[in-house]
Design an enzyme around this catalytic site. Structure first.
Site, PDB file in Angstrom:
ATOM      1  CG  HIS A   1      -2.546  -1.105  13.397  1.00 48.11           C
ATOM      2  ND1 HIS A   1      -2.578  -0.012  12.563  1.00 48.11           N
ATOM      3  CD2 HIS A   1      -3.267  -2.080  12.769  1.00 48.11           C
ATOM      4  CE1 HIS A   1      -3.272  -0.320  11.472  1.00 48.11           C
ATOM      5  NE2 HIS A   1      -3.715  -1.550  11.583  1.00 48.11           N
TER       6      HIS A   1
ATOM      7  CE1 TYR B   1      -0.397 -13.553  20.062  1.00 48.18           C
ATOM      8  CE2 TYR B   1       0.265 -12.876  17.860  1.00 48.18           C
ATOM      9  CZ  TYR B   1      -0.104 -13.873  18.746  1.00 48.18           C
ATOM     10  OH  TYR B   1      -0.184 -15.160  18.314  1.00 48.18           O
TER      11      TYR B   1
ATOM     12  CD  GLU C   1      -2.529   7.103   9.016  1.00 48.72           C
ATOM     13  OE1 GLU C   1      -3.333   7.933   8.575  1.00 48.72           O
ATOM     14  OE2 GLU C   1      -2.869   6.095   9.647  1.00 48.72           O
TER      15      GLU C   1
ATOM     16  CD  GLU D   1      -1.303   2.487   9.510  1.00 47.18           C
ATOM     17  OE1 GLU D   1      -1.651   3.602   9.089  1.00 47.18           O
ATOM     18  OE2 GLU D   1      -1.532   2.124  10.677  1.00 47.18           O
TER      19      GLU D   1
ATOM     20  CG  HIS E   1      -5.422   3.953   8.152  1.00 47.24           C
ATOM     21  ND1 HIS E   1      -4.790   3.546   9.298  1.00 47.24           N
ATOM     22  CD2 HIS E   1      -6.559   3.206   8.069  1.00 47.24           C
ATOM     23  CE1 HIS E   1      -5.502   2.596   9.877  1.00 47.24           C
ATOM     24  NE2 HIS E   1      -6.576   2.370   9.142  1.00 47.24           N
TER      25      HIS E   1
HETATM   26 FE   LIG Z   1      -3.133   4.377  10.390  1.00 48.83          FE
HETATM   27 FE   LIG Z   2      -1.821   2.052  12.554  1.00 50.83          FE
END
Ligand SMILES: [Fe+2]
Ligand SMILES: [Fe+2]
Length: 363
Positions: free
Chosen positions: A136, A142, A208, A242, A245
């Site tokens: 990420h 980028y 998150e 995410e 996560h």
């Molecule tokens: Fe995460």
């Molecule tokens: Fe992340």
């Protein structure tokens, strides 16, 4: 973790740094627990938590690379005045905050949470998550590189998190929980240490499950207006990661509570609600700083704040807590269009479906 401050462990709780002993019995599934387990951590079996194993495999199937998404259209828009001043300000705060936060999450995992975790499959998932967080960061870098900004231009944007108090406060809020746990003298496995661990896990579930999707609405709102759509593609892939996560973080909290019900007493439940309320307040302050004029085209500050509260309610429900705001309707229903495991992509161009089984719905 500072060696001096590093909490000791209650004897027998497993750590992968324990010396290897000839003749030690094979690890037994009954000895595996999320925290406080005593099974040897150096063997990939027995796998007790199939849900975590499945999540790990889903995450592997979701692997993606930022450079596979072309950025020429966004570069042109950024450099030809396609975005309003308000939109550019919002974007800059957004990417600066997310970049700093994608540093915090893996550091919290490694420095504070990991030493407590005594299930190999969960340690494996966390290892993979750390790699995704690194990816990420690579994506944010980028994106800004693609805009053709030199190091000075990128640096001005990345540095905003430590220039705007609302961003610094929001990041410091999570860091407070990391530091409470990392610097506690309570032995790992003790009631006190496990409660600090739960607080940290809840604060990072807010991170998150709530902070990230709220932030993503800003970029997806720009994409709705045909702006920075390639950046939005990057964010879609990040959001999919995410989502896993957040699912994992909430699962871990609930499983620890299930295995150690004494931790989830009235005081801890009150504490959990207070953490979520604080998180909502942090996010609202961020929203006002990043959208000082009351929002941008397609995203009002008011609907953002409502979405923030809705996500808080959903988090409460997932943790078995009463809802705090009782938001009845999703103020940003188009967010569902940006979940990546759909049959048809709405972006032209090459959005590749890396997916297999990850669940991206919000309920
Ligand atoms: Fe995460
Ligand atoms: Fe992340």
């Amino acid at each position: 973790m500072n060696a001096e401050n590093k909490a000791t462990r209650i004897a027998q709780i497993a750590t992968s740094l324990d010396p290897i002993c000839i003749g030690r019995p094979r690890p037994h599934v009954d000895d595996v627990k999320v925290i406080g387990g005593v099974a040897d951590l150096r063997q990939p079996i027995p796998i007790k938590y199939q849900a975590v194993r499945e999540r790990f495999k889903n995450a592997q199937n979701n692997m993606w690379f930022p450079s596979e998404i072309g950025m020429a259209d966004d570069k042109l828009q950024w450099n030809t005045g396609a975005l309003t001043e308000a939109e550019m300000w919002m974007f800059k705060l957004n990417i600066s905050y997310l970049t700093a936060s994608d540093n915090l999450v893996p550091d919290n995992l490694v420095d504070t949470i990991f030493p407590h975790i005594t299930a190999v499959e969960l340690r494996q998932y966390y290892r993979w998550q750390c790699a995704e967080e690194a990816n990420h960061l690579e994506s944010y870098l980028y994106i800004l590189e693609s805009f053709g900004l030199d190091e000075g231009g990128q640096g001005q944007i990345f540095n905003i998190y430590q220039e705007i108090p609302e961003l610094a406060n929001k990041l410091n809020w999570n860091l407070k929980f990391s530091n409470n746990l990392a610097h506690s003298e309570a032995p790992i496995g003790s009631r006190e240490a496990s409660k600090l661990l739960l607080e940290d896990l809840i604060a990072y579930a807010v991170f998150e499950f709530l902070f990230f999707p709220c932030n993503f609405t800003q970029i997806f709102a720009l994409a709705n207006g045909q702006k920075l759509r390639q950046t939005a593609q990057q964010y879609q892939y990040i959001w999919r990661d995410e989502t896993l996560h957040a699912d994992n973080g909430i699962w871990v909290i609930n499983q620890i509570i299930y295995e150690n019900p004494y931790l989830w007493d009235d005081e801890m439940r009150e504490r959990a609600l207070a953490i979520i309320v604080e998180g909502v307040r942090m996010e609202a302050a961020y929203a006002k700083a990043s959208m000082p004029d009351g929002g941008v085209f397609g995203l009002s500050l008011k609907s953002y704040l409502k979405y923030n509260q809705m996500m808080a309610d959903q988090l409460c429900l997932k943790l078995g807590l009463p809802v705090l705001y009782d938001v009845k309707e999703n103020p940003l229903p188009w967010m569902n269009n940006y979940a990546l495991n759909q049959e048809v992509n709405f972006f032209e161009g090459r959005v590749r479906e890396y997916r297999t089984g990850s669940q991206l719905l919000w309920d």
